[in-house]
Write a protein that holds these residues in place. Structure first.
Motif, PDB file in Angstrom:
ATOM      1  N   LEU A   1       2.252   9.043  -6.759  1.00  0.00           N
ATOM      2  CA  LEU A   1       2.765  10.417  -6.685  1.00  0.00           C
ATOM      3  C   LEU A   1       3.930  10.652  -7.646  1.00  0.00           C
ATOM      4  O   LEU A   1       4.376  11.785  -7.815  1.00  0.00           O
ATOM      5  CB  LEU A   1       3.222  10.725  -5.250  1.00  0.00           C
ATOM      6  CG  LEU A   1       2.119  10.841  -4.216  1.00  0.00           C
ATOM      7  CD1 LEU A   1       2.703  10.827  -2.809  1.00  0.00           C
ATOM      8  CD2 LEU A   1       1.308  12.109  -4.452  1.00  0.00           C
ATOM      9  N   GLY A   2       4.419   9.586  -8.252  1.00  0.00           N
ATOM     10  CA  GLY A   2       5.543   9.698  -9.171  1.00  0.00           C
ATOM     11  C   GLY A   2       6.889   9.760  -8.470  1.00  0.00           C
ATOM     12  O   GLY A   2       7.889  10.149  -9.074  1.00  0.00           O
ATOM     13  N   TYR A   3       6.936   9.346  -7.207  1.00  0.00           N
ATOM     14  CA  TYR A   3       8.174   9.404  -6.429  1.00  0.00           C
ATOM     15  C   TYR A   3       9.024   8.152  -6.582  1.00  0.00           C
ATOM     16  O   TYR A   3      10.237   8.208  -6.401  1.00  0.00           O
ATOM     17  CB  TYR A   3       7.881   9.639  -4.957  1.00  0.00           C
ATOM     18  CG  TYR A   3       7.304  11.005  -4.645  1.00  0.00           C
ATOM     19  CD1 TYR A   3       7.370  12.055  -5.558  1.00  0.00           C
ATOM     20  CD2 TYR A   3       6.702  11.261  -3.431  1.00  0.00           C
ATOM     21  CE1 TYR A   3       6.848  13.295  -5.269  1.00  0.00           C
ATOM     22  CE2 TYR A   3       6.177  12.513  -3.127  1.00  0.00           C
ATOM     23  CZ  TYR A   3       6.250  13.521  -4.050  1.00  0.00           C
ATOM     24  OH  TYR A   3       5.741  14.759  -3.747  1.00  0.00           O
ATOM     25  N   ILE A   4       8.385   7.024  -6.857  1.00  0.00           N
ATOM     26  CA  ILE A   4       9.121   5.786  -7.098  1.00  0.00           C
ATOM     27  C   ILE A   4       8.525   5.096  -8.319  1.00  0.00           C
ATOM     28  O   ILE A   4       7.405   5.415  -8.742  1.00  0.00           O
ATOM     29  CB  ILE A   4       9.115   4.824  -5.887  1.00  0.00           C
ATOM     30  CG1 ILE A   4       7.712   4.300  -5.599  1.00  0.00           C
ATOM     31  CG2 ILE A   4       9.733   5.473  -4.660  1.00  0.00           C
ATOM     32  CD1 ILE A   4       7.675   3.176  -4.555  1.00  0.00           C
ATOM     33  N   GLU A   5       9.280   4.158  -8.861  1.00  0.00           N
ATOM     34  CA  GLU A   5       8.803   3.331  -9.966  1.00  0.00           C
ATOM     35  C   GLU A   5       8.945   1.874  -9.559  1.00  0.00           C
ATOM     36  O   GLU A   5       9.862   1.526  -8.807  1.00  0.00           O
ATOM     37  CB  GLU A   5       9.649   3.543 -11.220  1.00  0.00           C
ATOM     38  CG  GLU A   5       9.572   4.922 -11.794  1.00  0.00           C
ATOM     39  CD  GLU A   5      10.534   5.116 -12.954  1.00  0.00           C
ATOM     40  OE1 GLU A   5      10.155   5.881 -13.857  1.00  0.00           O
ATOM     41  OE2 GLU A   5      11.641   4.540 -12.952  1.00  0.00           O
ATOM     42  N   SER A   6       8.052   1.048 -10.068  1.00  0.00           N
ATOM     43  CA  SER A   6       8.172  -0.395  -9.843  1.00  0.00           C
ATOM     44  C   SER A   6       8.383  -1.080 -11.188  1.00  0.00           C
ATOM     45  O   SER A   6       7.911  -0.608 -12.225  1.00  0.00           O
ATOM     46  CB  SER A   6       6.937  -0.954  -9.152  1.00  0.00           C
ATOM     47  OG  SER A   6       5.811  -0.866  -9.994  1.00  0.00           O
ATOM     48  N   HIS A   7       9.117  -2.167 -11.138  1.00  0.00           N
ATOM     49  CA  HIS A   7       9.393  -2.963 -12.329  1.00  0.00           C
ATOM     50  C   HIS A   7       9.099  -4.409 -11.966  1.00  0.00           C
ATOM     51  O   HIS A   7       9.707  -4.953 -11.041  1.00  0.00           O
ATOM     52  CB  HIS A   7      10.852  -2.789 -12.765  1.00  0.00           C
ATOM     53  CG  HIS A   7      11.229  -1.354 -12.942  1.00  0.00           C
ATOM     54  ND1 HIS A   7      10.966  -0.658 -14.098  1.00  0.00           N
ATOM     55  CD2 HIS A   7      11.809  -0.472 -12.099  1.00  0.00           C
ATOM     56  CE1 HIS A   7      11.381   0.590 -13.967  1.00  0.00           C
ATOM     57  NE2 HIS A   7      11.894   0.721 -12.750  1.00  0.00           N
TER      58      HIS A   7
ATOM     59  N   SER B   1       0.827  -1.219   0.000  1.00  0.00           N
ATOM     60  CA  SER B   1       0.000   0.000   0.000  1.00  0.00           C
ATOM     61  C   SER B   1       0.855   1.260   0.000  1.00  0.00           C
ATOM     62  O   SER B   1       0.535   2.235  -0.695  1.00  0.00           O
ATOM     63  CB  SER B   1      -0.978  -0.002   1.173  1.00  0.00           C
ATOM     64  OG  SER B   1      -0.299   0.119   2.396  1.00  0.00           O
ATOM     65  N   HIS B   2       1.954   1.252   0.728  1.00  0.00           N
ATOM     66  CA  HIS B   2       2.809   2.444   0.770  1.00  0.00           C
ATOM     67  C   HIS B   2       3.585   2.640  -0.538  1.00  0.00           C
ATOM     68  O   HIS B   2       3.719   3.775  -1.009  1.00  0.00           O
ATOM     69  CB  HIS B   2       3.767   2.377   1.961  1.00  0.00           C
ATOM     70  CG  HIS B   2       3.085   2.626   3.263  1.00  0.00           C
ATOM     71  ND1 HIS B   2       2.566   3.859   3.619  1.00  0.00           N
ATOM     72  CD2 HIS B   2       2.817   1.795   4.300  1.00  0.00           C
ATOM     73  CE1 HIS B   2       2.018   3.781   4.821  1.00  0.00           C
ATOM     74  NE2 HIS B   2       2.153   2.532   5.253  1.00  0.00           N
ATOM     75  N   THR B   3       4.064   1.557  -1.128  1.00  0.00           N
ATOM     76  CA  THR B   3       4.766   1.714  -2.404  1.00  0.00           C
ATOM     77  C   THR B   3       3.799   2.166  -3.496  1.00  0.00           C
ATOM     78  O   THR B   3       4.159   2.979  -4.348  1.00  0.00           O
ATOM     79  CB  THR B   3       5.491   0.417  -2.833  1.00  0.00           C
ATOM     80  OG1 THR B   3       4.565  -0.673  -2.840  1.00  0.00           O
ATOM     81  CG2 THR B   3       6.672   0.120  -1.929  1.00  0.00           C
ATOM     82  N   LYS B   4       2.569   1.683  -3.442  1.00  0.00           N
ATOM     83  CA  LYS B   4       1.559   2.107  -4.423  1.00  0.00           C
ATOM     84  C   LYS B   4       1.310   3.614  -4.315  1.00  0.00           C
ATOM     85  O   LYS B   4       1.250   4.318  -5.323  1.00  0.00           O
ATOM     86  CB  LYS B   4       0.262   1.336  -4.227  1.00  0.00           C
ATOM     87  CG  LYS B   4      -0.820   1.719  -5.203  1.00  0.00           C
ATOM     88  CD  LYS B   4      -2.100   0.955  -4.959  1.00  0.00           C
ATOM     89  CE  LYS B   4      -3.181   1.425  -5.931  1.00  0.00           C
ATOM     90  NZ  LYS B   4      -4.482   0.848  -5.635  1.00  0.00           N
TER      91      LYS B   4
ATOM     92  N   THR C   1      10.857  -4.893  -8.349  1.00  0.00           N
ATOM     93  CA  THR C   1      11.912  -4.015  -7.846  1.00  0.00           C
ATOM     94  C   THR C   1      11.413  -2.580  -7.900  1.00  0.00           C
ATOM     95  O   THR C   1      10.551  -2.231  -8.699  1.00  0.00           O
ATOM     96  CB  THR C   1      13.218  -4.133  -8.661  1.00  0.00           C
ATOM     97  OG1 THR C   1      12.947  -3.838 -10.029  1.00  0.00           O
ATOM     98  CG2 THR C   1      13.814  -5.516  -8.539  1.00  0.00           C
ATOM     99  N   PHE C   2      11.990  -1.765  -7.020  1.00  0.00           N
ATOM    100  CA  PHE C   2      11.617  -0.351  -6.932  1.00  0.00           C
ATOM    101  C   PHE C   2      12.858   0.513  -7.069  1.00  0.00           C
ATOM    102  O   PHE C   2      13.942   0.129  -6.641  1.00  0.00           O
ATOM    103  CB  PHE C   2      10.971  -0.056  -5.564  1.00  0.00           C
ATOM    104  CG  PHE C   2       9.732  -0.849  -5.301  1.00  0.00           C
ATOM    105  CD1 PHE C   2       8.513  -0.454  -5.816  1.00  0.00           C
ATOM    106  CD2 PHE C   2       9.788  -2.011  -4.538  1.00  0.00           C
ATOM    107  CE1 PHE C   2       7.364  -1.195  -5.569  1.00  0.00           C
ATOM    108  CE2 PHE C   2       8.653  -2.754  -4.288  1.00  0.00           C
ATOM    109  CZ  PHE C   2       7.434  -2.348  -4.802  1.00  0.00           C
TER     110      PHE C   2
END
Length: 100
Positions: free
Chosen positions: A56-62, A48-51, A73-74
């Motif tokens: 917000l565009g602060y992190i990306e997931s792959h 939930s926190h990574t989502k 990975t983030f």
């Protein structure tokens, strides 16, 4: 004091989000399993926190598969790095102000 508070970012008020951002500032990327272990949180809590940070565009997931196992990975984005650095500077300014 209002001036010092304007760059405090509400997205980083959660200690989990603060931990995610801190970890990604010093690591090029981290996978879900290692980030979960580092922060000592549950799967659902981390998800939930990574989502939220991703929205917000602060992190990306792959997402990929390694063998038959999913692997996520983030990494931090430039926008996330800037926002987090501004947040840290605002906290430092607030601390300096309180020390008088």
């Amino acid at each position: 004091m209002k001036e010092e508070l304007k760059n405090i970012n509400k997205a980083f008020e959660s200690k989990v989000r603060l931990g995610i951002m801190s970890a990604l500032m010093v690591n090029e990327n981290l996978d879900f399993v290692n980030l979960k272990a580092l922060l000592e949180v549950t799967d659902g809590n981390l998800a939930s926190h990574t989502k939220s940070l991703e929205e917000l565009g602060y992190i990306e997931s792959h997402k990929q598969f390694i063998g038959r196992k999913p692997n996520t990975t983030f990494n931090i984005t430039d926008r996330g790095k800037t926002a987090f650095e501004e947040h840290l500077k605002a906290l430092e300014a607030l601390l300096k102000l309180s020390r008088g």
